[in-house]
Design a protein around this motif. Structure first.
Motif, short mmCIF file in Angstrom:
data_model
loop_
_atom_site.label_atom_id
_atom_site.label_comp_id
_atom_site.label_asym_id
_atom_site.label_seq_id
_atom_site.Cartn_x
_atom_site.Cartn_y
_atom_site.Cartn_z
N LEU A 83 0.82 -1.23 0.00
CA LEU A 83 0.00 0.00 0.00
C LEU A 83 0.85 1.27 0.00
O LEU A 83 0.60 2.17 -0.81
N PRO A 84 1.86 1.38 0.87
CA PRO A 84 2.64 2.63 0.82
C PRO A 84 3.35 2.81 -0.53
O PRO A 84 3.47 3.94 -1.01
N VAL A 85 3.78 1.73 -1.14
CA VAL A 85 4.48 1.87 -2.42
C VAL A 85 3.49 2.26 -3.52
O VAL A 85 3.78 3.09 -4.39
N ALA A 86 2.28 1.68 -3.48
CA ALA A 86 1.24 2.09 -4.44
C ALA A 86 0.91 3.57 -4.26
O ALA A 86 0.72 4.31 -5.23
N MET A 87 0.84 4.00 -3.00
CA MET A 87 0.57 5.43 -2.74
C MET A 87 1.67 6.31 -3.32
O MET A 87 1.40 7.38 -3.87
N MET A 88 2.92 5.84 -3.21
CA MET A 88 4.02 6.64 -3.74
C MET A 88 3.99 6.66 -5.27
O MET A 88 4.27 7.70 -5.89
N ALA A 89 3.63 5.52 -5.88
CA ALA A 89 3.53 5.49 -7.35
C ALA A 89 2.46 6.47 -7.81
O ALA A 89 2.64 7.24 -8.77
#
Ligand code: HXC
Length: 260
Positions: free
Chosen positions: A204-210
């Motif tokens: 989730l945090p990586v998707a948010m960053m993308a």
């Protein structure tokens, strides 16, 4: 969540996803202030839920949304539109951190087109119709359409649609880059949920960053945007899921991301 009257919220349609359905069928999902408050409140609540990794927004087969509610707006004057800052709450959908998918079937006109453009991924059924026909009512787009449509399809087509009120079908919308993909109407929801489930299966945090990085492309210069991306790219190496994702690849197994 259960108190809404104009939308349906389903947290069980696919794992770790939420399905938000506009539900004012008699008015072709026209977006009145109640719909705005409910969609924004539900989306913000889902955005705060750590167990939700993607939100799907859809309407009915006939209409995603046929625009802002003309009957509601008709009597208003400049001063009350200005003082109430009419439609401003819609902007909060663009601030969600959780990725969103619009699944558009049928009419997505005026505010309906603008609402779809507030989402991150825009999937269309082959029956979808997009446009900004406000000018035919003597008004102009008011939920960001003149800006987001122009960024999505370029000046000439955005100008033509906003100045003439002409609508475009799904094929034209896809050619123009407004939608990511067209799917047969009967498959639209399943396909949107599949996309959402895939996204929700990522860190989730990586998707948010993308998401944040892509959105930055619309807000800044290329050099600053690339610099922003590079900062986030370095930062993901502090997320345990980078070790898990790369480790899983090397070990030839599916990743089990911790932050989901
Ligand atoms: C309020 C609406 C509505 C709308 C449809 N309805 N669109 N009510 N606001 N935007 C209502 C109709 O009044 C009707 O109610 C019922 O929904 C069914 O619609 P019909 O017109 O009978 O259906 P149909 O003949 O199939 O035509 C579908 C349509 C047409 C082509 C989508 O409804 C249409 O042109 N709607 C308006 C589209 C539009 O101009 N959108 C932009 C809105 S302005 P009754 O009670 O008669 O059965 C906008 C501005 C954004 O979005 C920001 C500006 C401030």
């Amino acid at each position: 969540t259960d108190a809404y009257e104009t939308i349906l919220v389903d947290r069980a349609a696919a794992p770790r996803t939420a399905l938000l359905t506009l539900n004012r069928p008699k008015a072709l999902n026209a977006l009145n202030l109640q719909v705005m408050r409910e969609v924004v409140a539900a989306a913000e609540e889902l955005d705060r839920s750590p167990d939700i990794g993607c939100i799907v927004l859809t309407g009915s087969a006939r209409a995603f949304a046929a625009g802002a509610d003309i009957k509601e707006m008709r009597p208003h004057g400049y001063m009350d539109m200005y003082l109430s800052d009419w439609f401003t709450a819609w902007d909060r959908l663009a601030q969600l951190r959780t990725p969103t998918v619009a699944a558009v079937s049928g009419y997505a006109l005026g505010g309906g087109c603008e609402l779809a453009m507030l989402c991150d991924v825009l999937l269309a059924s082959d029956t979808a119709v997009f446009g900004q026909p406000e000018i035919k009512l003597g008004v102009i787009p008011g939920i960001g359409g003149s800006q987001r449509l122009t960024r999505a399809v370029g000046k000439a087509k955005a100008m033509e649609l906003c100045l003439t009120g002409r609508t475009m079908d799904a094929a034209e919308a896809e050619r123009a880059g407004l939608v990511s993909r067209i799917v047969p109407a009967e498959d639209l929801l399943a396909e949107a949920l599949a996309v959402a489930e895939t996204v929700a299966g990522m860190s989730l945090p990586v998707a948010m960053m993308a998401k944040e990085a892509v959105n930055r492309a619309f807000e800044t210069t290329l050099t600053e945007g690339v610099r922003f991306e590079r900062r986030l790219f370095h930062a993901v190496f502090a997320v345990a899921d980078q070790k898990e994702g790369m480790g899983a690849f090397v070990e030839k197994r599916p990743p089990e991301f911790r932050h989901r």
